[in-house]
Design a protein around this motif. Sequence first.
Motif, PDB file in Angstrom:
ATOM      1  N   ARG A 227      11.847   5.179 -13.682  1.00  0.00           N
ATOM      2  CA  ARG A 227      11.198   4.133 -14.470  1.00  0.00           C
ATOM      3  C   ARG A 227       9.966   3.643 -13.735  1.00  0.00           C
ATOM      4  NH1 ARG A 227      15.529   0.207 -14.805  1.00  0.00           N
ATOM      5  NH2 ARG A 227      16.556   2.115 -15.395  1.00  0.00           N
ATOM      6  N   VAL A 228       8.953   3.231 -14.513  1.00  0.00           N
ATOM      7  CA  VAL A 228       7.758   2.617 -13.920  1.00  0.00           C
ATOM      8  C   VAL A 228       7.669   1.184 -14.426  1.00  0.00           C
ATOM      9  CG1 VAL A 228       5.250   2.733 -13.694  1.00  0.00           C
ATOM     10  CG2 VAL A 228       6.567   4.845 -13.869  1.00  0.00           C
ATOM     11  N   VAL A 229       7.432   0.258 -13.511  1.00  0.00           N
ATOM     12  CA  VAL A 229       7.304  -1.160 -13.870  1.00  0.00           C
ATOM     13  C   VAL A 229       6.057  -1.712 -13.165  1.00  0.00           C
ATOM     14  CG1 VAL A 229       9.820  -1.449 -14.144  1.00  0.00           C
ATOM     15  CG2 VAL A 229       8.761  -1.947 -11.933  1.00  0.00           C
ATOM     16  N   ALA A 230       5.719  -2.964 -13.466  1.00  0.00           N
ATOM     17  CA  ALA A 230       4.592  -3.592 -12.767  1.00  0.00           C
ATOM     18  C   ALA A 230       4.904  -3.645 -11.280  1.00  0.00           C
ATOM     19  CB  ALA A 230       4.364  -4.997 -13.308  1.00  0.00           C
ATOM     20  N   ASP A 231       3.881  -3.532 -10.441  1.00  0.00           N
ATOM     21  CA  ASP A 231       4.109  -3.530  -8.994  1.00  0.00           C
ATOM     22  C   ASP A 231       4.920  -4.741  -8.533  1.00  0.00           C
ATOM     23  OD1 ASP A 231       2.791  -1.200  -8.648  1.00  0.00           O
ATOM     24  OD2 ASP A 231       1.520  -1.942  -7.040  1.00  0.00           O
TER      25      ASP A 231
ATOM     26  N   ILE B 166      12.617   3.784  -8.641  1.00  0.00           N
ATOM     27  CA  ILE B 166      11.854   2.878  -9.495  1.00  0.00           C
ATOM     28  C   ILE B 166      10.450   2.816  -8.880  1.00  0.00           C
ATOM     29  CG2 ILE B 166      11.619   0.518 -10.360  1.00  0.00           C
ATOM     30  CD1 ILE B 166      14.183   1.770 -11.345  1.00  0.00           C
ATOM     31  N   ALA B 167       9.420   3.011  -9.711  1.00  0.00           N
ATOM     32  CA  ALA B 167       8.055   3.018  -9.183  1.00  0.00           C
ATOM     33  C   ALA B 167       7.227   1.900  -9.793  1.00  0.00           C
ATOM     34  CB  ALA B 167       7.390   4.364  -9.495  1.00  0.00           C
ATOM     35  N   GLY B 168       6.283   1.386  -9.012  1.00  0.00           N
ATOM     36  CA  GLY B 168       5.274   0.478  -9.542  1.00  0.00           C
ATOM     37  C   GLY B 168       4.101   1.306 -10.054  1.00  0.00           C
ATOM     38  N   HIS B 169       3.227   0.657 -10.838  1.00  0.00           N
ATOM     39  CA  HIS B 169       2.072   1.387 -11.383  1.00  0.00           C
ATOM     40  C   HIS B 169       1.185   1.967 -10.285  1.00  0.00           C
ATOM     41  CE1 HIS B 169       2.894   0.629 -15.541  1.00  0.00           C
ATOM     42  NE2 HIS B 169       3.043  -0.672 -15.317  1.00  0.00           N
ATOM     43  N   SER B 170       1.212   1.360  -9.080  1.00  0.00           N
ATOM     44  CA  SER B 170       0.345   1.844  -7.994  1.00  0.00           C
ATOM     45  C   SER B 170       0.926   3.069  -7.278  1.00  0.00           C
ATOM     46  CB  SER B 170       0.168   0.740  -6.947  1.00  0.00           C
ATOM     47  OG  SER B 170       1.409   0.520  -6.272  1.00  0.00           O
ATOM     48  N   ALA B 171       2.144   3.465  -7.628  1.00  0.00           N
ATOM     49  CA  ALA B 171       2.811   4.528  -6.849  1.00  0.00           C
ATOM     50  C   ALA B 171       2.063   5.857  -6.965  1.00  0.00           C
ATOM     51  CB  ALA B 171       4.257   4.693  -7.326  1.00  0.00           C
TER      52      ALA B 171
ATOM     53  N   LYS C 222       0.810  -1.235   0.000  1.00  0.00           N
ATOM     54  CA  LYS C 222       0.000   0.000   0.000  1.00  0.00           C
ATOM     55  C   LYS C 222       0.838   1.278   0.000  1.00  0.00           C
ATOM     56  CE  LYS C 222      -4.389  -1.630   1.317  1.00  0.00           C
ATOM     57  NZ  LYS C 222      -4.352  -2.819   2.170  1.00  0.00           N
ATOM     58  N   ALA C 223       2.069   1.181   0.526  1.00  0.00           N
ATOM     59  CA  ALA C 223       2.838   2.425   0.640  1.00  0.00           C
ATOM     60  C   ALA C 223       4.344   2.172   0.661  1.00  0.00           C
ATOM     61  CB  ALA C 223       2.456   3.160   1.934  1.00  0.00           C
ATOM     62  N   PHE C 224       5.054   3.132   0.079  1.00  0.00           N
ATOM     63  CA  PHE C 224       6.494   3.257   0.369  1.00  0.00           C
ATOM     64  C   PHE C 224       6.558   3.890   1.759  1.00  0.00           C
ATOM     65  CE2 PHE C 224      10.301   6.039   0.203  1.00  0.00           C
ATOM     66  CZ  PHE C 224      11.277   5.087  -0.046  1.00  0.00           C
ATOM     67  N   ALA C 225       6.004   5.085   1.884  1.00  0.00           N
ATOM     68  CA  ALA C 225       5.805   5.732   3.192  1.00  0.00           C
ATOM     69  C   ALA C 225       4.846   6.906   3.000  1.00  0.00           C
ATOM     70  CB  ALA C 225       7.119   6.236   3.774  1.00  0.00           C
TER      71      ALA C 225
ATOM     72  N   ALA D 174      12.565   1.956  -4.101  1.00  0.00           N
ATOM     73  CA  ALA D 174      11.653   1.067  -4.831  1.00  0.00           C
ATOM     74  C   ALA D 174      10.262   1.340  -4.274  1.00  0.00           C
ATOM     75  CB  ALA D 174      12.067  -0.384  -4.623  1.00  0.00           C
ATOM     76  N   VAL D 175       9.407   1.996  -5.073  1.00  0.00           N
ATOM     77  CA  VAL D 175       8.183   2.599  -4.536  1.00  0.00           C
ATOM     78  C   VAL D 175       6.929   1.912  -5.080  1.00  0.00           C
ATOM     79  CG1 VAL D 175       6.844   4.740  -4.418  1.00  0.00           C
ATOM     80  CG2 VAL D 175       9.348   4.851  -4.416  1.00  0.00           C
ATOM     81  N   ARG D 176       6.111   1.434  -4.156  1.00  0.00           N
ATOM     82  CA  ARG D 176       4.749   1.008  -4.508  1.00  0.00           C
ATOM     83  C   ARG D 176       3.798   1.784  -3.614  1.00  0.00           C
ATOM     84  NH1 ARG D 176       4.767  -5.226  -3.558  1.00  0.00           N
ATOM     85  NH2 ARG D 176       5.876  -4.436  -1.763  1.00  0.00           N
ATOM     86  N   GLY D 177       2.654   2.112  -4.118  1.00  0.00           N
ATOM     87  CA  GLY D 177       1.635   2.770  -3.293  1.00  0.00           C
ATOM     88  C   GLY D 177       2.025   4.194  -2.904  1.00  0.00           C
ATOM     89  N   PHE D 178       1.525   4.633  -1.749  1.00  0.00           N
ATOM     90  CA  PHE D 178       1.687   6.034  -1.349  1.00  0.00           C
ATOM     91  C   PHE D 178       3.144   6.387  -1.026  1.00  0.00           C
ATOM     92  CE2 PHE D 178      -2.790   5.182  -0.393  1.00  0.00           C
ATOM     93  CZ  PHE D 178      -3.367   6.194  -1.149  1.00  0.00           C
ATOM     94  N   CYS D 179       3.555   7.501  -1.578  1.00  0.00           N
ATOM     95  CA  CYS D 179       4.910   8.022  -1.326  1.00  0.00           C
ATOM     96  C   CYS D 179       4.705   9.521  -1.115  1.00  0.00           C
ATOM     97  CB  CYS D 179       5.792   7.717  -2.541  1.00  0.00           C
ATOM     98  SG  CYS D 179       7.502   8.223  -2.336  1.00  0.00           S
ATOM     99  N   LEU D 180       4.328   9.872   0.092  1.00  0.00           N
ATOM    100  CA  LEU D 180       3.828  11.221   0.365  1.00  0.00           C
ATOM    101  C   LEU D 180       4.659  11.913   1.441  1.00  0.00           C
ATOM    102  CD1 LEU D 180      -0.008  10.393   0.636  1.00  0.00           C
ATOM    103  CD2 LEU D 180       1.279  11.103  -1.393  1.00  0.00           C
ATOM    104  N   GLY D 181       4.636  13.235   1.409  1.00  0.00           N
ATOM    105  CA  GLY D 181       5.255  14.010   2.476  1.00  0.00           C
ATOM    106  C   GLY D 181       6.698  13.584   2.701  1.00  0.00           C
TER     107      GLY D 181
END
Length: 255
Positions: free
Chosen positions: A179-183, A121-126, A60-63, A101-108
């Motif tokens: 880059r964006v890749v699959a989660d 590197i981000a997943g599609h959900s980032a 759900k989140a990187f952070a 390596a980021v999936r989901g929320f990466c906020l603040g």
Amino acid sequence: MDDKRTLLEIADKVAIVTLNAPERRNAIDRAMVDALHADLSRLETVPDLAAVVITGAGDKAFAAGADIAQLKERTARDAAAAINSTLFKRVEEFPLPVIAAVRGFCLGGGCELAIACDLRIAGHSAKFGQPEVTLGIIPAAGGTYRLPRLIGLGRARELVYTGRILDATEAERIGLVNRVVADAEVLDAAVALAREIAHNGALAVRAAKAAMNALARPNEALALTLESSLQAVLFDSADKHARMQAFLDKKQKKS
Ligand code: COA
């Protein structure tokens, strides 16, 4: 909650540090800051290490930022202590490349940590954003300094003034991520990138990072001091307390 705020694995010259509070969207609290410092201290002593990957536990989140309950209690004195800023600066200064390596929320503060890393590197959900102003504060852990340098002043201003959240495609388009890749492939892609770096001359990669850091950061010390000083004023403001309390009240209503 698992007591360990971070998990650390090292294999074949690459370390993976996992932010580990998935039920709180890996919100960065003081214990997590301390755990990350301890991990970095340990990694500084590992011979032959080539790169570090930082990721978030769960999908759900990187952070989702600094811990808002703790932020609400922070005062001008805490702002001067630059708790998160000092950690993110240490990440930026770490002698080896650091990859988020980021999936989901990466906020603040989560986004500030990601942009203190060398590569993302981000997943599609980032989902990326600096929603601090919605809470009556500013991204003062290097965000007002690093974000404009990464994506340009105009785009950084829009993100910081609106607190708007961007999806992975938009983040890639504006250069916020490499880059964006699959989660499911985010961590593997980040580790593959780390291994690609690991094939190269260890001293040369360190030298490249040191040179790019030094040359790309005019007035950094001044900028970070100014950020913390402005945050010190905001930390004691009534608006900040009201906005953070509203976030915490929403959470209580849910439970
Ligand atoms: N600080 C403290 N707790 C946080 C948090 C933060 N930054 N982000 C999320 N959490 C907690 C929530 O309070 C909630 O706790 P609870 O289960 O005890 O109620 C839990 O994590 C899950 O969050 P929830 O909001 O239910 O998940 P969601 O998937 O619906 O929404 C977010 C996720 C990230 C959109 C939302 O949690 C949010 O807006 N977080 C704050 C983001 C922010 O403003 N960060 C900047 C701080 S400077």
